[in-house]
Write a protein that holds these residues in place. Structure first.
Motif, PDB file in Angstrom:
ATOM      1  N   LEU A 260       7.730  -0.752   0.132  1.00 18.58           N
ATOM      2  CA  LEU A 260       7.055  -1.469  -0.957  1.00 18.58           C
ATOM      3  C   LEU A 260       7.798  -1.258  -2.271  1.00 18.58           C
ATOM      4  O   LEU A 260       8.021  -2.213  -3.031  1.00 18.58           O
ATOM      5  CB  LEU A 260       5.607  -0.992  -1.086  1.00 18.58           C
ATOM      6  CG  LEU A 260       4.634  -1.472  -0.001  1.00 18.58           C
ATOM      7  CD1 LEU A 260       3.311  -0.715  -0.092  1.00 18.58           C
ATOM      8  CD2 LEU A 260       4.383  -2.979  -0.098  1.00 18.58           C
ATOM      9  N   GLN A 261       8.191  -0.004  -2.536  1.00 13.39           N
ATOM     10  CA  GLN A 261       8.933   0.281  -3.764  1.00 13.39           C
ATOM     11  C   GLN A 261      10.232  -0.509  -3.816  1.00 13.39           C
ATOM     12  O   GLN A 261      10.586  -1.084  -4.855  1.00 13.39           O
ATOM     13  CB  GLN A 261       9.234   1.780  -3.852  1.00 13.39           C
ATOM     14  CG  GLN A 261       8.026   2.654  -4.125  1.00 13.39           C
ATOM     15  CD  GLN A 261       8.371   4.136  -4.098  1.00 13.39           C
ATOM     16  OE1 GLN A 261       9.542   4.513  -4.017  1.00 13.39           O
ATOM     17  NE2 GLN A 261       7.365   4.993  -4.146  1.00 13.39           N
TER      18      GLN A 261
ATOM     19  N   ASN B  51       5.406   2.970   1.972  1.00 12.23           N
ATOM     20  CA  ASN B  51       5.508   3.148   0.521  1.00 12.23           C
ATOM     21  C   ASN B  51       6.942   2.974   0.029  1.00 12.23           C
ATOM     22  O   ASN B  51       7.188   2.364  -1.015  1.00 12.23           O
ATOM     23  CB  ASN B  51       4.977   4.521   0.117  1.00 12.23           C
ATOM     24  CG  ASN B  51       3.465   4.613   0.192  1.00 12.23           C
ATOM     25  OD1 ASN B  51       2.770   3.617   0.044  1.00 12.23           O
ATOM     26  ND2 ASN B  51       2.952   5.805   0.427  1.00 12.23           N
TER      27      ASN B  51
ATOM     28  N   LYS C 184      -4.130  -2.736   2.421  1.00 15.51           N
ATOM     29  CA  LYS C 184      -3.826  -1.549   3.213  1.00 15.51           C
ATOM     30  C   LYS C 184      -5.056  -1.126   4.008  1.00 15.51           C
ATOM     31  O   LYS C 184      -6.144  -0.958   3.457  1.00 15.51           O
ATOM     32  CB  LYS C 184      -3.384  -0.412   2.293  1.00 15.51           C
ATOM     33  CG  LYS C 184      -3.013   0.865   2.997  1.00 15.51           C
ATOM     34  CD  LYS C 184      -2.589   1.910   1.965  1.00 15.51           C
ATOM     35  CE  LYS C 184      -2.364   3.256   2.599  1.00 15.51           C
ATOM     36  NZ  LYS C 184      -2.004   4.278   1.579  1.00 15.51           N
TER      37      LYS C 184
ATOM     38  N   THR D 140       4.121   9.223  -5.229  1.00 13.98           N
ATOM     39  CA  THR D 140       3.017   8.490  -4.593  1.00 13.98           C
ATOM     40  C   THR D 140       1.660   9.158  -4.838  1.00 13.98           C
ATOM     41  O   THR D 140       0.648   8.667  -4.361  1.00 13.98           O
ATOM     42  CB  THR D 140       3.245   8.372  -3.077  1.00 13.98           C
ATOM     43  OG1 THR D 140       3.357   9.685  -2.501  1.00 13.98           O
ATOM     44  CG2 THR D 140       4.511   7.579  -2.779  1.00 13.98           C
TER      45      THR D 140
ATOM     46  N   MET E 152       7.081  -3.894  -4.957  1.00 14.61           N
ATOM     47  CA  MET E 152       5.658  -4.070  -4.707  1.00 14.61           C
ATOM     48  C   MET E 152       4.954  -2.718  -4.701  1.00 14.61           C
ATOM     49  O   MET E 152       5.597  -1.664  -4.721  1.00 14.61           O
ATOM     50  CB  MET E 152       5.449  -4.776  -3.352  1.00 14.61           C
ATOM     51  CG  MET E 152       6.085  -6.152  -3.253  1.00 14.61           C
ATOM     52  SD  MET E 152       6.217  -6.752  -1.528  1.00 14.61           S
ATOM     53  CE  MET E 152       4.486  -6.884  -1.049  1.00 14.61           C
ATOM     54  N   THR E 153       3.639  -2.748  -4.692  1.00 18.10           N
ATOM     55  CA  THR E 153       2.834  -1.542  -4.540  1.00 18.10           C
ATOM     56  C   THR E 153       1.769  -1.806  -3.491  1.00 18.10           C
ATOM     57  O   THR E 153       1.644  -2.932  -2.971  1.00 18.10           O
ATOM     58  CB  THR E 153       2.132  -1.147  -5.860  1.00 18.10           C
ATOM     59  OG1 THR E 153       1.077  -2.089  -6.134  1.00 18.10           O
ATOM     60  CG2 THR E 153       3.111  -1.135  -7.028  1.00 18.10           C
ATOM     61  N   THR E 154       0.979  -0.793  -3.179  1.00 20.75           N
ATOM     62  CA  THR E 154      -0.107  -0.979  -2.214  1.00 20.75           C
ATOM     63  C   THR E 154      -1.147  -1.976  -2.714  1.00 20.75           C
ATOM     64  O   THR E 154      -1.935  -2.492  -1.911  1.00 20.75           O
ATOM     65  CB  THR E 154      -0.788   0.366  -1.896  1.00 20.75           C
ATOM     66  OG1 THR E 154      -1.200   0.998  -3.120  1.00 20.75           O
ATOM     67  CG2 THR E 154       0.157   1.281  -1.141  1.00 20.75           C
ATOM     68  N   GLN E 155      -1.145  -2.248  -4.007  1.00 23.95           N
ATOM     69  CA  GLN E 155      -2.071  -3.243  -4.556  1.00 23.95           C
ATOM     70  C   GLN E 155      -1.686  -4.660  -4.141  1.00 23.95           C
ATOM     71  O   GLN E 155      -2.497  -5.580  -4.235  1.00 23.95           O
ATOM     72  CB  GLN E 155      -2.106  -3.150  -6.089  1.00 23.95           C
ATOM     73  CG  GLN E 155      -2.543  -1.799  -6.624  1.00 23.95           C
ATOM     74  CD  GLN E 155      -3.931  -1.407  -6.154  1.00 23.95           C
ATOM     75  OE1 GLN E 155      -4.876  -2.194  -6.242  1.00 23.95           O
ATOM     76  NE2 GLN E 155      -4.069  -0.193  -5.640  1.00 23.95           N
ATOM     77  N   ASP E 156      -0.446  -4.822  -3.672  1.00 23.00           N
ATOM     78  CA  ASP E 156       0.034  -6.150  -3.273  1.00 23.00           C
ATOM     79  C   ASP E 156      -0.269  -6.482  -1.818  1.00 23.00           C
ATOM     80  O   ASP E 156       0.021  -7.594  -1.359  1.00 23.00           O
ATOM     81  CB  ASP E 156       1.546  -6.258  -3.513  1.00 23.00           C
ATOM     82  CG  ASP E 156       1.896  -6.198  -4.989  1.00 23.00           C
ATOM     83  OD1 ASP E 156       1.308  -6.978  -5.765  1.00 23.00           O
ATOM     84  OD2 ASP E 156       2.735  -5.361  -5.364  1.00 23.00           O
TER      85      ASP E 156
ATOM     86  N   ARG F 267       2.739  -9.774   1.497  1.00 22.63           N
ATOM     87  CA  ARG F 267       1.932  -9.801   0.277  1.00 22.63           C
ATOM     88  C   ARG F 267       0.559 -10.420   0.547  1.00 22.63           C
ATOM     89  O   ARG F 267       0.451 -11.509   1.110  1.00 22.63           O
ATOM     90  CB  ARG F 267       2.658 -10.587  -0.812  1.00 22.63           C
ATOM     91  CG  ARG F 267       2.010 -10.474  -2.191  1.00 22.63           C
ATOM     92  CD  ARG F 267       2.771 -11.297  -3.217  1.00 22.63           C
ATOM     93  NE  ARG F 267       4.129 -10.813  -3.420  1.00 22.63           N
ATOM     94  CZ  ARG F 267       4.454  -9.853  -4.296  1.00 22.63           C
ATOM     95  NH1 ARG F 267       3.508  -9.284  -5.038  1.00 22.63           N
ATOM     96  NH2 ARG F 267       5.719  -9.487  -4.429  1.00 22.63           N
TER      97      ARG F 267
END
Length: 306
Positions: free
Chosen positions: A130-131, A127, A142, A282, A135-139, A110
């Protein structure tokens, strides 16, 4: 690196074939060369190595390549109409999210820099992981980069984690033996990860059928001679056989008869739909396409029965 298979007849047709330098991408091409399977179909092959599937799809679209190989992470490209899947190759479980020593979970990444080749199976496993972690890529931070840059950036400590695959992970481990694998495609038993061979959307069906026959014959030789197949791939890749053997341990091969049966009973379509649903989620695909619009299962079946 370009390897040209010597033509035995001036009447033979040359096909330009891309691959990735791993067991999945190289084994059938190496076998087809060694067993003389191209010549049996009146073909010669010029094979060229690429670092990932999306680059091959791009080359197909530009007319610089006739056929290529992709991993599951690039399947959204044929699904979006950029290429045709002409043959399923294997089910692959080589992708991981790796982290620097001391980071033991996805949550540990994170806010940290995570390198990933976009549009590849490395991005796919990232991805998925993260799911699963909520979490997402915003966390994370990248960082898009090509596969070779992922290797050097991780080794030098410029990134904290990466979505990447074997055998590149073995290359990283040689210099960072304490790295941790915080996620793997094997952690997602409800998903299937088929690798495939692809053709350009305008490739001649008659030529495609000949190429499919070569791939099917090579596939059955690989299934019957697993150890020799590893040796042939190692020779093409110019790497130690043990390295390819370790890579092949992440691969499930199938006979052509099994793949034909799975095409007929809808199993292959289920695999492709599973990936398609993931790519819709995605944002890679706007909607779920029917696999029959991009997988030439009819040609694959026809080539086997002739």
């Amino acid at each position: 690196m370009t390897l040209s298979v010597t033509s035995c007849s001036s009447d033979e047709t040359t096909v330009r074939f891309g691959y990735i330098s791993d067991f999945n991408g190289a084994s059938l091409l190496a076998i087809a060369d060694k067993q003389g399977l191209w010549d049996k179909q009146g073909l010669t092959a010029e094979v060229k190595v690429f670092t990932n599937g999306p680059l091959q799809i791009q080359a197909l679209g530009a007319g610089d390549l006739d056929f290529g190989y992709i991993g599951p992470g690039a399947m959204w490209l044929p699904a979006s109409g950029k290429a045709k899947v002409i043959a399923i190759n294997t089910l692959a479980y080589a992708d991981r999210v790796i982290a620097q020593p001391g980071i033991t979970s996805m949550e540990g990444l994170r806010g940290k820099k995570v390198g990933v080749p976009e549009g590849t199976s490395g991005e796919m496993v990232l991805n998925l992981a993260l799911q699963k972690a909520g979490m997402t890529t915003q966390d994370i931070q990248k960082v898009p980069m090509d596969p070779s840059t992922v290797v050097s950036a991780f080794v030098s400590g410029q990134i904290d984690g990466a979505g990447i695959w074997y055998p590149l992970i073995d290359t990283i481990k040689a210099k960072k033996p304490g790295l941790t694998e915080v996620a793997s495609t094997r952690q997602f038993p409800d998903n299937s990860f088929p690798t495939a061979f692809v053709a350009g959307t305008k490739t001649d069906p008659a030529l495609t059928e000949k190429v499919i026959k070569v791939l099917q014959q090579a596939n059955d030789w690989r299934a019957a001679h697993p150890d020799e197949a590893i040796g042939e791939a190692a020779a093409l890749l110019k790497v130690d056989k043990a390295k390819v053997q370790a890579d092949a341990a992440n691969v499930q091969t199938m006979t052509t008869a099994d793949l034909v049966a799975k095409t007929k009973d809808g199993t292959v379509a289920t695999w492709l739909n599973s990936l398609g649903e993931f790519f819709v989620g995605t944002g890679k695909l706007p909607s779920l396409p029917d696999p029959s619009t991009y997988y030439t299962g009819d040609l694959y079946t026809k080539a086997f029965t002739k």
